[in-house]
Design an enzyme around this catalytic site. Sequence first.
Site: not given
Ligand code: FAD
Length: 500
Positions: A39, A48, A248
């Site tokens: 994501t 934000h 939003k």
């Molecule tokens: C459409 C959209 C718009 C958004 N806009 C904004 C914005 O403008 N501003 C804002 O603040 N937030 C925004 N967000 C939210 C933000 O993008 C997320 O909150 C953030 O990127 C989440 O990061 P993460 O590290 O939790 O998840 P991810 O980036 O998904 O990272 C999780 C990682 O875990 C890995 N993984 C999963 N399972 C396993 C496994 N079994 N073994 C090893 N690795 C694994 C995955 O491959 C992935 O790389 C938006 C989200 C979306 C979808």
Amino acid sequence: MQIIIIGAGVIGSAIARELSRYNIDIILIEKEPDVADGTSKANSGIIHAGYNADANTLKGSMNVKSNPIYDQLCEDLKVPFKRNGSLVVGFKDEDLKKLKAKKSNGEKNGIKGLEILNREELLAKEPNINKNAKYALYAPSAGIISPYELTIGYADNAVRNGVEVLLNTKVTDLIIENDKVKGVVTNRGNFNADLVINSAGLYSDKIAKMAGDNFEITPRKGEYHLFDKVHGDLVSNTLFPMPTEKSKGILVLPTVHGNLLIGPNANTIDDKDDFSTTSDGLEEVFRGAKKLVPNVPQDGIITSFSGLRASLPSNDFHIDFSKNKKALINLVGIQSPGLSSAPAIADKVAEMVNHYFKINNKKLKLKDDFIETNPSYPHYHRYEEENEVEKWQQIVDENEDYGEVICRCEHVSKGEIIDAIHRPIPATTVDAIKRRTRASSGRCQAGFCGPRILNILSNQLDIDPLEVTKKGKDSKILKAKSKELILKKIKEENNVGDKK
Ligand SMILES: Cc1cc2nc3c(=O)[nH]c(=O)nc-3n(C[C@H](O)[C@H](O)[C@H](O)COP(=O)(O)OP(=O)(O)OC[C@H]3O[C@@H](n4cnc5c(N)ncnc54)[C@H](O)[C@@H]3O)c2cc1C
């Protein structure tokens, strides 16, 4: 002491960097061939201001704490970031009341500079906005960032500070002994740990389930159109419509690299790996954006993409120790504003880790030699943005690779691509090169630079060109060498001839 972090999105990478301040061994495990491949690579890229959520919710408080950190953080990590401001736009008289409520919520959260603008003030800021707009809430502290460059910046810095990053490594189970998580099982063997941190994004519910913790993440898709840079100054602030229950709304905003971006919509789906775009969805995005800016140019689109929100029924972040097993921290439901909240989330997790070891009679010590900053890699586009292109010649004089243009749309040189391949988190795929250098992200979308990038990757990684992939796994770009295909064809024709 060893800590394992599952998932190298912005959250796992920020946590890895924060924990690398301490004298502990850290392994960051990611199933994809690069960090920022979930994501964190496909979102709006907005930092934000923090007026939306109640500061009593976790997402509200994390957003508000993080926003002011971004200037120094991005300077340290060498990540492009701009406080361009945001406007929530109202078209009806009754919207004014809602905008005022948002303003007072923001002020309660400690956000400075919030203003309600009338139509004239709004048009002065955004001349291309729909002339029927009546009011707007202006937040000068909102910003735009490159979300994948932030993630890579965090992860690169973590590696500089001793973190081991295992890419292409999927956690398939947790090792549990006597009610305590003792490590992880992966496709590349088992790894022991004193504490495991689950920041697996869309799959964090699956990892939590391995310890008996029940969460249900529903993926909610958001689709986008990205426009050529010639349209990048259509708006200067991030424009939001009045929000709906679900999201939003569909936004119009500049990106930090000067493109125009519209989206996202919000549609619940079943498949956590479905990043496809749909014609209905993209049409919805276009219609939504036109309500804010009627002259969004349909012929200026260079690509479309989608991202998946990891949404929980509570609609808030969940950051806590496992309820079932010891030595596991779950970060679940980190949807928007997760990107904006990453620095404060990393601080919170570091506090939890410190507390956990303290109550287990093991005290963490801060390192004396923590490296706060990343080095600055030369990027021609940054010299262009600063109107300092004449200084680039000096760089070319020292290394002629910086004078060989590989991506003509984004003006990326061979030297920049070679740097990307040799950074602490190495770029080993065409998409990974794109995320670090912008090569192939311009108008021609790799039409010109694609084969050249493939060639550089093959030479630098010392692999056959047939082995180079777009994004790892089964995404090989070349099927066969043309000479071999010709020989095969001749052979087939001869065989047919023989049978006759
Ligand atoms: C459409 C959209 C718009 C958004 N806009 C904004 C914005 O403008 N501003 C804002 O603040 N937030 C925004 N967000 C939210 C933000 O993008 C997320 O909150 C953030 O990127 C989440 O990061 P993460 O590290 O939790 O998840 P991810 O980036 O998904 O990272 C999780 C990682 O875990 C890995 N993984 C999963 N399972 C396993 C496994 N079994 N073994 C090893 N690795 C694994 C995955 O491959 C992935 O790389 C938006 C989200 C979306 C979808």
